[in-house]
Motif scaffolding. Structure first.
Motif, PDB file in Angstrom:
ATOM      1  N   PRO A 435       1.408  10.403  22.408  1.00  0.00           N
ATOM      2  CA  PRO A 435       1.752   9.335  23.362  1.00  0.00           C
ATOM      3  C   PRO A 435       0.732   8.207  23.411  1.00  0.00           C
ATOM      4  O   PRO A 435       1.067   7.089  23.795  1.00  0.00           O
ATOM      5  N   GLU A 436      -0.518   8.518  23.049  1.00  0.00           N
ATOM      6  CA  GLU A 436      -1.564   7.496  23.127  1.00  0.00           C
ATOM      7  C   GLU A 436      -1.578   6.562  21.913  1.00  0.00           C
ATOM      8  O   GLU A 436      -2.420   5.649  21.814  1.00  0.00           O
ATOM      9  N   ALA A 437      -0.661   6.766  20.963  1.00  0.00           N
ATOM     10  CA  ALA A 437      -0.656   5.956  19.738  1.00  0.00           C
ATOM     11  C   ALA A 437      -0.418   4.484  20.051  1.00  0.00           C
ATOM     12  O   ALA A 437       0.371   4.133  20.937  1.00  0.00           O
ATOM     13  N   SER A 438      -1.112   3.632  19.315  1.00  0.00           N
ATOM     14  CA  SER A 438      -0.931   2.186  19.478  1.00  0.00           C
ATOM     15  C   SER A 438       0.348   1.747  18.763  1.00  0.00           C
ATOM     16  O   SER A 438       0.895   2.468  17.930  1.00  0.00           O
ATOM     17  N   MET A 439       0.799   0.530  19.078  1.00  0.00           N
ATOM     18  CA  MET A 439       2.006   0.031  18.445  1.00  0.00           C
ATOM     19  C   MET A 439       1.812  -0.147  16.944  1.00  0.00           C
ATOM     20  O   MET A 439       2.748   0.075  16.158  1.00  0.00           O
ATOM     21  N   SER A 440       0.604  -0.488  16.521  1.00  0.00           N
ATOM     22  CA  SER A 440       0.360  -0.638  15.078  1.00  0.00           C
ATOM     23  C   SER A 440       0.480   0.704  14.365  1.00  0.00           C
ATOM     24  O   SER A 440       1.018   0.781  13.250  1.00  0.00           O
ATOM     25  N   GLU A 441       0.030   1.791  15.008  1.00  0.00           N
ATOM     26  CA  GLU A 441       0.169   3.130  14.421  1.00  0.00           C
ATOM     27  C   GLU A 441       1.642   3.529  14.359  1.00  0.00           C
ATOM     28  O   GLU A 441       2.095   4.121  13.373  1.00  0.00           O
ATOM     29  N   ILE A 442       2.369   3.212  15.416  1.00  0.00           N
ATOM     30  CA  ILE A 442       3.803   3.536  15.447  1.00  0.00           C
ATOM     31  C   ILE A 442       4.541   2.785  14.340  1.00  0.00           C
ATOM     32  O   ILE A 442       5.363   3.362  13.612  1.00  0.00           O
ATOM     33  N   ARG A 443       4.230   1.509  14.180  1.00  0.00           N
ATOM     34  CA  ARG A 443       4.916   0.716  13.156  1.00  0.00           C
ATOM     35  C   ARG A 443       4.532   1.180  11.747  1.00  0.00           C
ATOM     36  O   ARG A 443       5.365   1.142  10.836  1.00  0.00           O
ATOM     37  N   ARG A 444       3.290   1.605  11.580  1.00  0.00           N
ATOM     38  CA  ARG A 444       2.874   2.091  10.250  1.00  0.00           C
ATOM     39  C   ARG A 444       3.659   3.351   9.879  1.00  0.00           C
ATOM     40  O   ARG A 444       4.145   3.488   8.748  1.00  0.00           O
ATOM     41  N   ALA A 445       3.806   4.276  10.857  1.00  0.00           N
ATOM     42  CA  ALA A 445       4.583   5.489  10.595  1.00  0.00           C
ATOM     43  C   ALA A 445       6.045   5.143  10.308  1.00  0.00           C
ATOM     44  O   ALA A 445       6.677   5.730   9.430  1.00  0.00           O
ATOM     45  N   ALA A 446       6.577   4.174  11.050  1.00  0.00           N
ATOM     46  CA  ALA A 446       7.969   3.761  10.830  1.00  0.00           C
ATOM     47  C   ALA A 446       8.134   3.125   9.457  1.00  0.00           C
ATOM     48  O   ALA A 446       9.161   3.325   8.792  1.00  0.00           O
ATOM     49  N   ALA A 447       7.128   2.364   9.014  1.00  0.00           N
ATOM     50  CA  ALA A 447       7.214   1.743   7.692  1.00  0.00           C
ATOM     51  C   ALA A 447       7.204   2.796   6.595  1.00  0.00           C
ATOM     52  O   ALA A 447       7.941   2.693   5.604  1.00  0.00           O
ATOM     53  N   LEU A 448       6.387   3.840   6.760  1.00  0.00           N
ATOM     54  CA  LEU A 448       6.357   4.923   5.780  1.00  0.00           C
ATOM     55  C   LEU A 448       7.710   5.636   5.716  1.00  0.00           C
ATOM     56  O   LEU A 448       8.124   6.110   4.654  1.00  0.00           O
ATOM     57  N   ALA A 449       8.395   5.702   6.865  1.00  0.00           N
ATOM     58  CA  ALA A 449       9.710   6.347   6.920  1.00  0.00           C
ATOM     59  C   ALA A 449      10.839   5.365   6.603  1.00  0.00           C
ATOM     60  O   ALA A 449      12.025   5.727   6.719  1.00  0.00           O
ATOM     61  N   CYS A 450      10.489   4.134   6.209  1.00  0.00           N
ATOM     62  CA  CYS A 450      11.480   3.121   5.814  1.00  0.00           C
ATOM     63  C   CYS A 450      12.480   2.802   6.921  1.00  0.00           C
ATOM     64  O   CYS A 450      13.680   2.616   6.667  1.00  0.00           O
ATOM     65  N   ILE A 451      11.987   2.735   8.166  1.00  0.00           N
ATOM     66  CA  ILE A 451      12.864   2.422   9.289  1.00  0.00           C
ATOM     67  C   ILE A 451      12.382   1.197  10.059  1.00  0.00           C
ATOM     68  O   ILE A 451      13.096   0.667  10.915  1.00  0.00           O
ATOM     69  N   GLN A 479      17.425  10.220  11.394  1.00  0.00           N
ATOM     70  CA  GLN A 479      16.572  11.020  10.517  1.00  0.00           C
ATOM     71  C   GLN A 479      15.263  10.311  10.213  1.00  0.00           C
ATOM     72  O   GLN A 479      14.184  10.909  10.241  1.00  0.00           O
ATOM     73  N   ARG A 480      15.328   9.004   9.943  1.00  0.00           N
ATOM     74  CA  ARG A 480      14.111   8.277   9.587  1.00  0.00           C
ATOM     75  C   ARG A 480      13.181   8.108  10.794  1.00  0.00           C
ATOM     76  O   ARG A 480      11.961   8.144  10.649  1.00  0.00           O
ATOM     77  N   ILE A 481      13.742   7.952  12.003  1.00  0.00           N
ATOM     78  CA  ILE A 481      12.904   7.901  13.206  1.00  0.00           C
ATOM     79  C   ILE A 481      12.217   9.247  13.410  1.00  0.00           C
ATOM     80  O   ILE A 481      11.035   9.315  13.769  1.00  0.00           O
ATOM     81  N   ALA A 482      12.947  10.341  13.157  1.00  0.00           N
ATOM     82  CA  ALA A 482      12.352  11.671  13.281  1.00  0.00           C
ATOM     83  C   ALA A 482      11.247  11.873  12.244  1.00  0.00           C
ATOM     84  O   ALA A 482      10.212  12.498  12.527  1.00  0.00           O
ATOM     85  N   ILE A 483      11.442  11.340  11.022  1.00  0.00           N
ATOM     86  CA  ILE A 483      10.409  11.433   9.988  1.00  0.00           C
ATOM     87  C   ILE A 483       9.179  10.624  10.415  1.00  0.00           C
ATOM     88  O   ILE A 483       8.034  11.068  10.258  1.00  0.00           O
ATOM     89  N   LEU A 512       9.756   9.461  -0.160  1.00  0.00           N
ATOM     90  CA  LEU A 512       8.977  10.486  -0.857  1.00  0.00           C
ATOM     91  C   LEU A 512       7.795   9.864  -1.613  1.00  0.00           C
ATOM     92  O   LEU A 512       6.704  10.444  -1.668  1.00  0.00           O
ATOM     93  N   ASN A 513       7.990   8.692  -2.181  1.00  0.00           N
ATOM     94  CA  ASN A 513       6.884   7.999  -2.832  1.00  0.00           C
ATOM     95  C   ASN A 513       5.791   7.639  -1.833  1.00  0.00           C
ATOM     96  O   ASN A 513       4.597   7.737  -2.127  1.00  0.00           O
ATOM     97  N   ASN A 514       6.205   7.211  -0.628  1.00  0.00           N
ATOM     98  CA  ASN A 514       5.231   6.883   0.414  1.00  0.00           C
ATOM     99  C   ASN A 514       4.405   8.101   0.806  1.00  0.00           C
ATOM    100  O   ASN A 514       3.199   8.005   1.054  1.00  0.00           O
TER     101      ASN A 514
END
Length: 581
Positions: A435-451, A479-483, A512-514
């Motif tokens: 929950p303490e994650a910053s928006m930049s961390e959230i967006r980075r994870a979303a980018a890795l999941a291609c969402i 699925q990608r949000i869950a990833i 998978l490449n990410n």
């Protein structure tokens, strides 16, 4: 009264508030004994002409001050008592929730969601009422009743007191009988409410399927039947409830009739004054609520007893999976799976047999096989959702049966084929485990999941509410949000349980490449029916009928004309046909 004994652990915990409330109530009971006697003295003084107007006014002012004090003390003692009772609801719900989270999947197979919800709401509310209204009525009927009876017997007339109490044994007998009936019928009504809650929950969850099959009328008829059953059970409770008040009212009426008639006779023979009879009837008026409280007390206690029995049925079920005590070694340790055999309960054939896998830290393991081959069973054993007896699973030399359970499961981030999203914003869903994650961390994870690109197309971006279970999103988006949620955790072991089935081949390849391009590579376990998801795995294990039928890299498996190669070529052909249409 047995329910009070069963709740003694909580009364000991809150003894200061309960003890203080009862002490204040004793003071109130003593104060309430003064006005009837004072009124009796005033009546005798007026009849005899021995009381002045000033004296009468002084008595009335004193009584008014006494009533104000009683009013204030009642506020204090009710705050203490009902505050403690409300806290019991919080304690029980926290206890139930912790109990639910420690249970294995078999527990939730035995108990439906609606039933657990009903026990956590209605049954807990019944116990809160027992710890509040129940203690109030018990204290009121016992303290006030005994105090008034003592004054009536010693200060006024013991003969008249006995006469007024003659109807009481009949009332006690009937109330006890009704209480036993109420216990059984309330338990049945709570069970019917559980069934109603569960049916409602299932109907709402499956509303799309019901509409798709045109089953609205059939489902409505089935629902009405459950509603009628619950209504009938509640009506049975109401029928028993309705028997209490008439018995009490008749008992009170008979008691007043006997006391007035007997009092008139005692005045006639000179053993009682008019003031004494007035005081006696006022004291008897104070007895009305304790007498009513006895019936209400039986009602509350029987409801609480039935509710406690239902809660104990849940709380007494110990978790099937018990945590070990051995701390886990440091991160990035190898995982060793040595399964000799595993049987599901009541099944003769083993779900898994002779499955031996070694997974090095940072490597990717692919699991493939037809439906029912044992892939999900292997994952359940790995997460200790099921207990392995014949064989062992070890992490860095520590058997997971001996490891601290929470610490072991925290090493995993699991994404299933049908991920669960909460009715919150997309950002909150991704940051669920951090929950303490910053928006930049959230967006980075979303980018890795291609969402990330998809999310930014929404009018409110990451603040978009996804609706219950992500109803506003497509399957691939969920699925990608869950990833992304799993990647944000940065857990040591990432498990994708057919989690790429709803995305296209190109997006699957990018995700998978990410994962492979991360500086500190996670250990990844990919379970997939679409075999293109396994192309980059360091090792692929093919299960059939619970046994390893093939193993190797993607390239080596294609060299053999077995299940994997045949299925891969079939899927490629199917994909080419779909793209050509």
């Amino acid at each position: 009264m047995q329910i009070f004994w069963q709740l003694r652990w909580y009364f000991r915990q809150e003894w200061r508030r309960y003890g203080g409330a009862i002490a204040i109530f004793v003071v109130i009971a003593i104060f309430e004994l003064i006005p009837p006697r004072a009124v009796g003295w005033i009546v005798d003084g007026v009849v005899d002409g021995k009381i002045s107007l000033n004296t009468m006014l002084m008595w009335l002012v004193g009584l008014a001050a006494l009533w104000v004090m009683v009013y204030l003390l009642r506020i204090v003692w009710r705050l203490w008592l009902f505050g403690s009772a409300a806290k019991l609801g919080t304690v029980l719900r926290d206890k139930l929730y912790q109990h639910f989270t420690r249970q294995a999947p078999q527990f939730f197979e035995r108990h439906k969601t609606g039933d657990l919800m009903a026990r956590s709401t209605n049954d807990v509310n019944a116990l809160v009422m027992t710890a509040g209204e129940g203690v109030l009525t018990a204290a009121d009927s016992l303290i006030t009743g005994c105090a008034v009876l003592l004054i009536m017997t010693t200060q006024l007339s013991w003969q008249l007191t006995i006469l007024a109490l003659l109807p009481m044994p009949v009332m006690a007998l009937l109330v006890s009988r009704f209480g036993r009936q109420l216990h059984d019928r309330f338990g049945e009504s709570q069970a019917a409410f559980s069934a109603l809650t569960d049916t409602t929950q299932e109907s709402l969850n499956g509303v799309r399927m019901i509409r798709a099959f045109g089953l609205e009328k059939r489902q409505q008829a089935a629902f009405e039947k459950v509603v009628d059953t619950a209504g009938d059970k509640n009506y049975e409770v109401v029928k028993v409830d309705a028997k209490f008040d008439p018995v009490i009212q008749l008992t009170i009426g008979m008691s007043f009739f006997l006391s007035v008639g007997g009092g008139a006779y005692l005045i006639h023979i000179g053993e009682l004054t008019l003031g004494d009879l007035t005081a006696f009837t006022l004291y008897q008026g104070l007895m009305i609520w304790p007498m009513l409280a006895i019936a209400w007390l039986f009602n509350i206690l029987e409801r609480g007893s039935a509710a406690w029995k239902r809660l104990q049925e849940i709380l007494n079920q110990q978790p099937d999976i018990v945590s070990g005590q051995t701390p886990l070694p440091g991160l990035r340790e190898p995982l060793s799976i040595q399964i000799e055999a595993y049987h599901w309960p009541q099944q003769r054939q083993p779900a898994l047999k002779e499955v031996h896998i070694h997974l090095a830290a940072g490597h990717m393991l692919g699991l493939a096989g037809p439906v029912g081959s044992g892939k999900s069973t292997l994952l359940a054993l790995l997460l200790r959702q099921q207990e392995l007896v014949q064989g062992q699973i070890a992490y860095g030399g520590v058997e997971i049966r001996d490891a601290v359970l929470d610490a072991w499961r925290s090493r995993f981030a699991v994404v299933s084929q049908s991920p669960f999203l909460f009715s919150r914003s997309i950002a909150e869903n991704i940051a669920l485990g951090k929950p303490e994650a910053s928006m930049s961390e959230i967006r980075r994870a979303a980018a890795l999941a291609c969402i990330d690109d998809d999310i930014m197309l929404f009018p409110e971006g990451y603040d978009t509410l996804v609706g219950e279970k992500g109803i506003t999103l497509s399957g691939g988006q969920k699925q990608r949000i869950a990833i992304a949620r799993a990647l944000l955790l940065n857990a040591e072991i990432l498990v994708l349980d057919d989690a790429l089935s709803a995305v296209d081949g190109k997006t699957e390849h990018r995700i998978l490449n990410n994962l492979r391009a991360q500086p500190q590579r996670q250990t990844v376990i990919v379970i997939a029916h679409r075999l293109t998801a396994l192309e980059q795995a360091d090792e692929i294990v093919v299960l059939q009928h619970g046994e390893i039928s093939e193993r190797g890299t993607h390239a080596s498996l294609l060299d053999h004309e077995d299940w994997y190669a045949e299925m891969y070529r079939y899927q490629k052909l199917e994909q080419a046909i779909e793209e050509g249409q």
